[in-house]
Design a protein around this motif. Structure first.
Motif, PDB file in Angstrom:
ATOM      1  N   PHE A 254       0.842  -1.179   0.000  1.00  0.00           N
ATOM      2  CA  PHE A 254       0.000   0.000   0.000  1.00  0.00           C
ATOM      3  C   PHE A 254       0.889   1.246   0.000  1.00  0.00           C
ATOM      4  O   PHE A 254       2.091   1.159   0.237  1.00  0.00           O
ATOM      5  N   ALA A 255       0.256   2.380  -0.262  1.00  0.00           N
ATOM      6  CA  ALA A 255       1.007   3.633  -0.322  1.00  0.00           C
ATOM      7  C   ALA A 255       1.131   4.228   1.074  1.00  0.00           C
ATOM      8  O   ALA A 255       0.192   4.818   1.597  1.00  0.00           O
ATOM      9  N   VAL A 256       2.299   4.080   1.653  1.00  0.00           N
ATOM     10  CA  VAL A 256       2.529   4.512   3.027  1.00  0.00           C
ATOM     11  C   VAL A 256       2.179   5.975   3.225  1.00  0.00           C
ATOM     12  O   VAL A 256       1.622   6.375   4.245  1.00  0.00           O
ATOM     13  N   ASN A 257       2.512   6.811   2.254  1.00  0.00           N
ATOM     14  CA  ASN A 257       2.303   8.239   2.424  1.00  0.00           C
ATOM     15  C   ASN A 257       0.833   8.634   2.295  1.00  0.00           C
ATOM     16  O   ASN A 257       0.483   9.772   2.598  1.00  0.00           O
ATOM     17  N   TRP A 258      -0.037   7.741   1.870  1.00  0.00           N
ATOM     18  CA  TRP A 258      -1.450   8.052   1.736  1.00  0.00           C
ATOM     19  C   TRP A 258      -2.275   7.562   2.930  1.00  0.00           C
ATOM     20  O   TRP A 258      -3.402   7.984   3.115  1.00  0.00           O
ATOM     21  N   TYR A 259      -1.731   6.632   3.708  1.00  0.00           N
ATOM     22  CA  TYR A 259      -2.498   5.981   4.753  1.00  0.00           C
ATOM     23  C   TYR A 259      -2.216   6.564   6.142  1.00  0.00           C
ATOM     24  O   TYR A 259      -1.186   7.164   6.391  1.00  0.00           O
ATOM     25  N   CYS A 260      -3.150   6.363   7.042  1.00  0.00           N
ATOM     26  CA  CYS A 260      -2.941   6.633   8.451  1.00  0.00           C
ATOM     27  C   CYS A 260      -2.123   5.474   9.017  1.00  0.00           C
ATOM     28  O   CYS A 260      -2.388   4.323   8.716  1.00  0.00           O
ATOM     29  N   MET A 261      -1.138   5.804   9.833  1.00  0.00           N
ATOM     30  CA  MET A 261      -0.325   4.762  10.443  1.00  0.00           C
ATOM     31  C   MET A 261      -0.152   5.047  11.927  1.00  0.00           C
ATOM     32  O   MET A 261      -0.216   6.198  12.362  1.00  0.00           O
ATOM     33  N   GLY A 262       0.051   3.977  12.672  1.00  0.00           N
ATOM     34  CA  GLY A 262       0.157   4.174  14.109  1.00  0.00           C
ATOM     35  C   GLY A 262       0.952   3.083  14.794  1.00  0.00           C
ATOM     36  O   GLY A 262       1.180   2.009  14.242  1.00  0.00           O
ATOM     37  N   TRP A 263       1.392   3.408  16.002  1.00  0.00           N
ATOM     38  CA  TRP A 263       2.027   2.446  16.905  1.00  0.00           C
ATOM     39  C   TRP A 263       1.114   2.215  18.095  1.00  0.00           C
ATOM     40  O   TRP A 263       0.588   3.169  18.681  1.00  0.00           O
ATOM     41  N   PHE A 264       0.941   0.954  18.434  1.00  0.00           N
ATOM     42  CA  PHE A 264       0.153   0.550  19.581  1.00  0.00           C
ATOM     43  C   PHE A 264       1.037  -0.316  20.477  1.00  0.00           C
ATOM     44  O   PHE A 264       2.069  -0.813  20.044  1.00  0.00           O
ATOM     45  N   ARG A 265       0.607  -0.494  21.712  1.00  0.00           N
ATOM     46  CA  ARG A 265       1.346  -1.397  22.586  1.00  0.00           C
ATOM     47  C   ARG A 265       0.365  -2.139  23.487  1.00  0.00           C
ATOM     48  O   ARG A 265      -0.730  -1.647  23.798  1.00  0.00           O
ATOM     49  N   GLN A 266       0.789  -3.329  23.886  1.00  0.00           N
ATOM     50  CA  GLN A 266      -0.030  -4.131  24.788  1.00  0.00           C
ATOM     51  C   GLN A 266       0.862  -4.852  25.776  1.00  0.00           C
ATOM     52  O   GLN A 266       1.759  -5.612  25.387  1.00  0.00           O
ATOM     53  N   ALA A 267       0.635  -4.580  27.035  1.00  0.00           N
ATOM     54  CA  ALA A 267       1.356  -5.248  28.114  1.00  0.00           C
ATOM     55  C   ALA A 267       0.509  -6.396  28.632  1.00  0.00           C
ATOM     56  O   ALA A 267      -0.715  -6.374  28.503  1.00  0.00           O
ATOM     57  N   PRO A 268       1.140  -7.408  29.227  1.00  0.00           N
ATOM     58  CA  PRO A 268       0.383  -8.546  29.754  1.00  0.00           C
ATOM     59  C   PRO A 268      -0.695  -8.097  30.739  1.00  0.00           C
ATOM     60  O   PRO A 268      -0.423  -7.309  31.643  1.00  0.00           O
ATOM     61  N   GLY A 269      -1.902  -8.576  30.524  1.00  0.00           N
ATOM     62  CA  GLY A 269      -2.994  -8.258  31.432  1.00  0.00           C
ATOM     63  C   GLY A 269      -3.605  -6.891  31.244  1.00  0.00           C
ATOM     64  O   GLY A 269      -4.487  -6.491  32.009  1.00  0.00           O
ATOM     65  N   LYS A 270      -3.146  -6.161  30.233  1.00  0.00           N
ATOM     66  CA  LYS A 270      -3.671  -4.813  29.992  1.00  0.00           C
ATOM     67  C   LYS A 270      -4.264  -4.711  28.594  1.00  0.00           C
ATOM     68  O   LYS A 270      -3.949  -5.511  27.715  1.00  0.00           O
ATOM     69  N   GLU A 271      -5.133  -3.729  28.407  1.00  0.00           N
ATOM     70  CA  GLU A 271      -5.716  -3.515  27.101  1.00  0.00           C
ATOM     71  C   GLU A 271      -4.700  -2.873  26.155  1.00  0.00           C
ATOM     72  O   GLU A 271      -3.773  -2.192  26.595  1.00  0.00           O
ATOM     73  N   ARG A 272      -4.907  -3.100  24.890  1.00  0.00           N
ATOM     74  CA  ARG A 272      -4.064  -2.487  23.881  1.00  0.00           C
ATOM     75  C   ARG A 272      -4.230  -0.966  23.931  1.00  0.00           C
ATOM     76  O   ARG A 272      -5.344  -0.465  24.065  1.00  0.00           O
ATOM     77  N   GLU A 273      -3.127  -0.266  23.813  1.00  0.00           N
ATOM     78  CA  GLU A 273      -3.118   1.194  23.939  1.00  0.00           C
ATOM     79  C   GLU A 273      -2.549   1.823  22.667  1.00  0.00           C
ATOM     80  O   GLU A 273      -1.525   1.385  22.154  1.00  0.00           O
ATOM     81  N   LYS A 274      -3.222   2.862  22.202  1.00  0.00           N
ATOM     82  CA  LYS A 274      -2.726   3.599  21.064  1.00  0.00           C
ATOM     83  C   LYS A 274      -1.622   4.536  21.546  1.00  0.00           C
ATOM     84  O   LYS A 274      -1.872   5.407  22.370  1.00  0.00           O
ATOM     85  N   VAL A 275      -0.421   4.380  21.020  1.00  0.00           N
ATOM     86  CA  VAL A 275       0.723   5.144  21.492  1.00  0.00           C
ATOM     87  C   VAL A 275       0.917   6.413  20.681  1.00  0.00           C
ATOM     88  O   VAL A 275       1.068   7.508  21.237  1.00  0.00           O
ATOM     89  N   ALA A 276       0.924   6.264  19.360  1.00  0.00           N
ATOM     90  CA  ALA A 276       1.170   7.419  18.493  1.00  0.00           C
ATOM     91  C   ALA A 276       0.599   7.137  17.114  1.00  0.00           C
ATOM     92  O   ALA A 276       0.596   5.987  16.675  1.00  0.00           O
ATOM     93  N   THR A 277       0.105   8.180  16.462  1.00  0.00           N
ATOM     94  CA  THR A 277      -0.405   8.046  15.107  1.00  0.00           C
ATOM     95  C   THR A 277       0.106   9.189  14.242  1.00  0.00           C
ATOM     96  O   THR A 277       0.452  10.268  14.742  1.00  0.00           O
ATOM     97  N   ILE A 278       0.154   8.915  12.944  1.00  0.00           N
ATOM     98  CA  ILE A 278       0.513   9.937  11.978  1.00  0.00           C
ATOM     99  C   ILE A 278      -0.462   9.812  10.811  1.00  0.00           C
ATOM    100  O   ILE A 278      -0.710   8.710  10.310  1.00  0.00           O
ATOM    101  N   ASP A 279      -1.045  10.930  10.425  1.00  0.00           N
ATOM    102  CA  ASP A 279      -2.077  10.837   9.407  1.00  0.00           C
ATOM    103  C   ASP A 279      -1.547  11.236   8.035  1.00  0.00           C
ATOM    104  O   ASP A 279      -0.358  11.501   7.868  1.00  0.00           O
ATOM    105  N   ARG A 280      -2.439  11.256   7.068  1.00  0.00           N
ATOM    106  CA  ARG A 280      -2.064  11.516   5.685  1.00  0.00           C
ATOM    107  C   ARG A 280      -1.375  12.869   5.539  1.00  0.00           C
ATOM    108  O   ARG A 280      -0.498  13.041   4.684  1.00  0.00           O
ATOM    109  N   ASP A 281      -1.766  13.822   6.358  1.00  0.00           N
ATOM    110  CA  ASP A 281      -1.197  15.160   6.297  1.00  0.00           C
ATOM    111  C   ASP A 281      -0.023  15.339   7.252  1.00  0.00           C
ATOM    112  O   ASP A 281       0.396  16.463   7.513  1.00  0.00           O
TER     113      ASP A 281
END
Length: 126
Positions: free
Chosen positions: A27-54
Motif C-alpha cells: 500500500f502507499a505509506v504516504n497516503w495511509y494513516c499509520m500508528g504504533w500501539f502497545r499491549q502489556a500482559p494483562g492490559k488492554e491495547r493502547e494507542k501510542v502514536a499516530t501519523i495521518d495523511r497530512d
C-alpha cells in the motif's frame, strides 16, 4: 496485500532509547494513516502514536515529549523513536495502518486500524 513487519525491540535500562521500525508493503505509506500501539500482559491495547495523511501526529499523554513517530516514504517505513524509556513502557509494540476518509475538505483517520503487524517486544528494566 498489505504487510507490516516490526523490528527494533529489545531490552534496555530505564532512561535508555530504542528506535522501532515498521517495514510496510502492499500500500502507499504516504497516503495511509499509520500508528504504533502497545499491549502489556494483562492490559488492554493502547494507542501510542499516530501519523495521518497530512503528517499530523498524536501521542498518548504518557509518551509526549519522549516518543516521536515518523515515516520515511521513500523506504516505506514507519518509525517510533523512544527516549527516556521507563519500566511502564514495557510491552509488545505493534504497528498498524488504515485507509483515511475524506470529509468536508480534509482527510481523517478512522478510529479502528485495519491492518496489523506481528509486533516487537520492548522491555525496560529499572
Amino acid at each position: 496485500q498489505v504487510q507490516l513487519m516490526e523490528s527494533g525491540g529489545g531490552s534496555v535500562q530505564s532512561g535508555g532509547s530504542l528506535r522501532l521500525s515498521c517495514a510496510a508493503s502492499g500500500f502507499a505509506v504516504n497516503w495511509y494513516c499509520m500508528g504504533w500501539f502497545r499491549q502489556a500482559p494483562g492490559k488492554e491495547r493502547e494507542k501510542v502514536a499516530t501519523i495521518d495523511r497530512d503528517d499530523s501526529t498524536n501521542y498518548v499523554e504518557s509518551v509526549k515529549g519522549r516518543f516521536t513517530i515518523s515515516r520515511d516514504r521513500a523506504k516505506t517505513t514507519l518509525f517510533l523513536q523512544m527516549n527516556s524509556l521507563k519500566p511502564e513502557d514495557t510491552a509488545m509494540y505493534l504497528c498498524a495502518t488504515v485507509a483515511p476518509y475524506y470529509r468536508s475538505g480534509r482527510w481523517y483517520c478512522p478510529p479502528d486500524f485495519q491492518f496489523w503487524g506481528q509486533g516487537t517486544q520492548v522491555t525496560v528494566s529499572s
